[in-house]
Scaffold this motif. Structure first.
Motif, PDB file in Angstrom:
ATOM      1  N   TYR A 183      -7.807   5.437   1.809  1.00  0.00           N
ATOM      2  CA  TYR A 183      -8.471   4.157   2.671  1.00  0.00           C
ATOM      3  C   TYR A 183      -9.235   3.390   2.330  1.00  0.00           C
ATOM      4  O   TYR A 183      -9.778   2.977   2.995  1.00  0.00           O
ATOM      5  N   GLN A 184      -9.982   3.168   0.723  1.00  0.00           N
ATOM      6  CA  GLN A 184     -11.023   3.525   0.748  1.00  0.00           C
ATOM      7  C   GLN A 184     -10.174   1.944   0.157  1.00  0.00           C
ATOM      8  O   GLN A 184     -11.220   0.696  -0.116  1.00  0.00           O
ATOM      9  N   ASN A 185      -9.511   1.465   0.001  1.00  0.00           N
ATOM     10  CA  ASN A 185      -8.656  -0.039  -1.210  1.00  0.00           C
ATOM     11  C   ASN A 185      -9.306  -0.071  -2.375  1.00  0.00           C
ATOM     12  O   ASN A 185     -10.166  -1.194  -2.284  1.00  0.00           O
ATOM     13  N   ASP A 186      -9.592   0.408  -3.327  1.00  0.00           N
ATOM     14  CA  ASP A 186     -10.286   0.553  -4.699  1.00  0.00           C
ATOM     15  C   ASP A 186      -8.591  -0.043  -5.202  1.00  0.00           C
ATOM     16  O   ASP A 186      -8.270   0.957  -5.675  1.00  0.00           O
ATOM     17  N   VAL A 187      -9.116  -1.085  -5.645  1.00  0.00           N
ATOM     18  CA  VAL A 187      -7.887  -1.742  -6.477  1.00  0.00           C
ATOM     19  C   VAL A 187      -7.538  -1.063  -7.590  1.00  0.00           C
ATOM     20  O   VAL A 187      -6.305  -0.797  -7.679  1.00  0.00           O
ATOM     21  N   HIS A 189       1.282  -1.212  -0.294  1.00  0.00           N
ATOM     22  CA  HIS A 189       0.469   0.179   0.107  1.00  0.00           C
ATOM     23  C   HIS A 189       0.704   1.122   0.350  1.00  0.00           C
ATOM     24  O   HIS A 189       1.901   1.663   0.766  1.00  0.00           O
ATOM     25  N   ARG A 246      -8.580   8.748  -0.156  1.00  0.00           N
ATOM     26  CA  ARG A 246      -8.514   7.720  -1.486  1.00  0.00           C
ATOM     27  C   ARG A 246      -7.605   6.480  -0.811  1.00  0.00           C
ATOM     28  O   ARG A 246      -7.537   5.419  -1.356  1.00  0.00           O
ATOM     29  N   LEU A 284      -5.494   1.507  -5.627  1.00  0.00           N
ATOM     30  CA  LEU A 284      -3.744   1.190  -5.826  1.00  0.00           C
ATOM     31  C   LEU A 284      -3.346   0.609  -6.702  1.00  0.00           C
ATOM     32  O   LEU A 284      -1.794   0.876  -6.305  1.00  0.00           O
TER      33      LEU A 284
END
Ligand code: DAH
Length: 342
Positions: free
Chosen positions: A332-336, A107, A330, A339
């Protein structure tokens, strides 16, 4: 058509069925002989043209033919399906490259933290950690934070029912480390922090900091400035400029804030800045200063014998600046899809 013709069909059919190499071939033959437009349908149709006195014999022979072909097909089907499993196993190529499923990656918060740790490790810092759930003494008192300081307010700090709190910065790790270790000290403490902030593009109630602490005999402000300049060049490149501004923190005296020249518009003296540095040409990166003698007293160090510097910086802030991220949420939203870019 007569009984002899039937016998001929039977011989051909059984011959073909017994030679069928696989399930597909068996199925093709089933359709050829037993299917709705198959050969045996033609035989049944031919029955009506057979002279009456031969009808019974022909009918029997035709039925027998159908049954025999059916049985042969069934038998052949069993035979080849066993074979085909074996064939599949034989055909499996163990040397064929596997299918690449892709690797995950760190991350951005971890990437930046690791980078900061690497840079300071190279000049002798080691990582020290402390608890997220702190007490008032380590988070505020020992850091020389006066009782009326606004950061202690319950509107800024998450107090827990057990009388503890969620640490508002990583500075309490300094205290814990010095309580348990004699000088010299050279530590870096990355970790989570918590503040009662309303979330927006640049604030999150849960964020990350890295704290640094160097304590020894005769550590000076010049050491602090030199080490920060080294850090700046390592993380943003040799062109970066560093600016120190006087500031106030309860736990350092003197205290400074450190700005790095904006990496987007930097190096160009004519530049008046850009959106990243909000038209100033500079980006605020960290707080720092010389450890206040009161802090040394709180941990049992003798301020006559040692001096030290400390600094603290927000990881999200550095990530946003370096990776050009416009909204802290953004992270923290774990949108692949987001990322994957890093
Ligand atoms: N603890 C400060 C904060 O959360 C950051 C900081 C400033 C840490 C100065 C330090 C320091 O160690 O010397 O804003």
């Amino acid at each position: 058509m007569d009984v002899d013709k039937l016998k001929q069909i039977k011989d051909t059919a059984l011959g073909e069925v017994n030679e069928a190499p696989d399930l597909d071939a068996v199925e093709t033959l089933r359709i050829k002989y037993l299917g709705r437009k198959g050969l045996l349908q033609d035989v049944m149709k031919a029955l009506k043209d057979v002279p009456d006195e031969q009808k019974a014999g022909f009918g029997q022979a035709a039925n027998a033919l159908k049954q025999e072909v059916q049985a042969a097909l069934e038998e052949r089907k069993q035979a080849v399906s066993g074979d085909s499993e074996q064939a599949t196993a034989d055909a499996f190529d163990f040397t064929m490259p596997g299918q690449w499923r892709g690797l995950g990656s760190a991350h951005p918060i971890s990437q930046i933290t690791d980078r900061v740790v690497d840079i300071f490790s190279a000049i002798g810092f080691t990582v020290a950690e402390g608890p997220d759930m702190e007490d008032v003494f380590h988070n505020f008192d020992a850091l020389n934070t006066p009782p009326e300081h606004p950061s202690r307010d319950a509107r800024d700090t998450f107090y827990l029912d057990n009388g503890k709190l969620l640490r508002t910065h990583t500075s309490p790790v300094q205290i814990r480390y010095m309580e348990n270790n004699k000088p010299p000290v050279r530590i870096l403490s990355p970790g989570r922090c918590y503040r009662r902030d309303t979330e927006d593009r640049t604030h999150s109630a849960n964020f990350h900091q890295v704290e640094g602490l160097y304590v020894s005999e005769r550590v000076s402000l010049a050491d602090l400035k030199g080490d920060i300049a080294y850090f700046a060049r390592e993380i943003l490149g040799p062109e970066v400029q560093v600016r120190f501004r006087p500031h106030f923190f309860p736990f350092t005296e003197p205290s400074i804030e450190v700005d790095f020249s904006c990496h987007v518009c930097a190096g160009q003296t004519s530049s008046k800045g850009c959106a990243t540095c909000r038209e100033s040409g500079w980006i605020e990166i960290m707080g720092a200063g010389m450890v206040d003698p009161e802090v040394f007293k709180a941990v049992g160090y003798n301020p006559e014998e040692v001096t030290g510097y400390a600094f603290g910086m927000g990881i999200e802030r550095i990530a946003m600046v370096m990776l050009d991220i416009d909204d802290i949420r953004r992270l923290y939203q774990n949108d692949v899809r987001f990322l994957k870019q890093f």
